[in-house]
Design a protein around this motif. Structure first.
Motif, short mmCIF file in Angstrom:
data_model
loop_
_atom_site.label_atom_id
_atom_site.label_comp_id
_atom_site.label_asym_id
_atom_site.label_seq_id
_atom_site.Cartn_x
_atom_site.Cartn_y
_atom_site.Cartn_z
N LEU A 30 4.26 -22.95 16.31
CA LEU A 30 5.43 -22.18 16.75
C LEU A 30 5.50 -22.13 18.27
O LEU A 30 6.58 -22.20 18.85
CB LEU A 30 5.42 -20.78 16.16
N LEU A 31 4.35 -22.00 18.93
CA LEU A 31 4.36 -21.98 20.39
C LEU A 31 4.92 -23.29 20.94
O LEU A 31 5.73 -23.28 21.88
CB LEU A 31 2.95 -21.77 20.94
N LEU A 32 4.49 -24.39 20.40
CA LEU A 32 5.00 -25.67 20.87
C LEU A 32 6.50 -25.79 20.63
O LEU A 32 7.24 -26.30 21.46
CB LEU A 32 4.26 -26.83 20.20
N TYR A 33 6.95 -25.31 19.50
CA TYR A 33 8.37 -25.37 19.16
C TYR A 33 9.20 -24.52 20.14
O TYR A 33 10.22 -24.96 20.66
CB TYR A 33 8.59 -24.88 17.73
N ARG A 34 8.74 -23.30 20.41
CA ARG A 34 9.49 -22.40 21.28
C ARG A 34 9.30 -22.73 22.76
O ARG A 34 10.21 -22.55 23.55
CB ARG A 34 9.08 -20.95 21.02
N TRP A 35 8.13 -23.17 23.14
CA TRP A 35 7.85 -23.43 24.54
C TRP A 35 8.72 -24.55 25.08
O TRP A 35 9.23 -24.47 26.20
CB TRP A 35 6.37 -23.78 24.71
N HIS A 36 8.95 -25.57 24.29
CA HIS A 36 9.78 -26.69 24.73
C HIS A 36 11.23 -26.27 24.93
O HIS A 36 11.96 -26.90 25.70
CB HIS A 36 9.74 -27.83 23.71
N ARG A 37 11.65 -25.22 24.25
CA ARG A 37 13.05 -24.79 24.34
C ARG A 37 13.24 -23.62 25.30
O ARG A 37 14.34 -23.13 25.47
CB ARG A 37 13.54 -24.41 22.95
N GLY A 38 12.15 -23.13 25.90
CA GLY A 38 12.25 -22.03 26.85
C GLY A 38 12.52 -20.69 26.22
O GLY A 38 13.00 -19.77 26.88
N LEU A 39 12.22 -20.54 24.94
CA LEU A 39 12.46 -19.27 24.24
C LEU A 39 11.30 -18.31 24.51
O LEU A 39 10.20 -18.72 24.87
CB LEU A 39 12.58 -19.53 22.75
N PRO A 40 11.50 -17.01 24.33
CA PRO A 40 10.41 -16.04 24.52
C PRO A 40 9.31 -16.26 23.47
O PRO A 40 9.57 -16.70 22.35
CB PRO A 40 11.07 -14.68 24.34
N LEU A 41 8.08 -15.94 23.86
CA LEU A 41 6.94 -16.14 22.96
C LEU A 41 6.94 -15.11 21.84
O LEU A 41 7.28 -13.94 22.05
CB LEU A 41 5.63 -16.07 23.73
N PRO A 42 6.54 -15.51 20.64
CA PRO A 42 6.55 -14.59 19.49
C PRO A 42 5.29 -13.72 19.46
O PRO A 42 4.32 -13.95 20.18
CB PRO A 42 6.55 -15.55 18.31
N SER A 43 5.32 -12.74 18.58
CA SER A 43 4.16 -11.89 18.35
C SER A 43 3.10 -12.67 17.57
O SER A 43 3.42 -13.54 16.76
CB SER A 43 4.57 -10.66 17.54
N LYS A 44 1.84 -12.32 17.78
CA LYS A 44 0.75 -13.01 17.09
C LYS A 44 0.46 -12.41 15.72
O LYS A 44 -0.18 -13.06 14.89
CB LYS A 44 -0.52 -12.93 17.93
N TRP A 45 0.90 -11.19 15.46
CA TRP A 45 0.52 -10.50 14.22
C TRP A 45 0.91 -11.22 12.94
O TRP A 45 0.09 -11.29 12.02
CB TRP A 45 1.09 -9.08 14.22
N PRO A 46 2.11 -11.76 12.80
CA PRO A 46 2.43 -12.45 11.54
C PRO A 46 1.53 -13.66 11.29
O PRO A 46 1.19 -13.95 10.14
CB PRO A 46 3.88 -12.89 11.73
#
Length: 82
Positions: A30-46
């Motif tokens: 998920l980090l790789l998916y969001r990081w490439h698009r400049g989106l905010p980082l998600p929570s780690k809990w899920p």
């Protein structure tokens, strides 16, 4: 410590490793998916919950496959009935 206890400890260690690697895998993707698009980082809990679920599922699967577990339960059941 008998063989059954050693097997349970071994399965628990494998389950912990599998839970950790599952968490890292899910979160990394998920980090790789969001990081490439400049989106905010998600929570780690899920992802931690998903990793714990995978580790627990593995441990329960191995626990049910352990033949010594069933033999002990059968012996205890016979002793209680007689």
């Amino acid at each position: 410590m008998d063989e059954r206890d050693r097997k349970i400890i071994e399965h628990a260690i494998w389950a912990l490793l599998l839970a950790w690697f599952s968490y890292m895998f899910f979160y990394q993707n998920l980090l790789l998916y969001r990081w490439h698009r400049g989106l905010p980082l998600p929570s780690k809990w899920p992802f931690m919950v998903a990793g714990i679920f995978v580790g627990l599922a593995y441990f329960l699967y191995r626990w049910e496959k352990e033949p010594a577990h069933h033999e002990v339960l059968e012996k205890e059941g016979k002793e209680i009935k007689s």
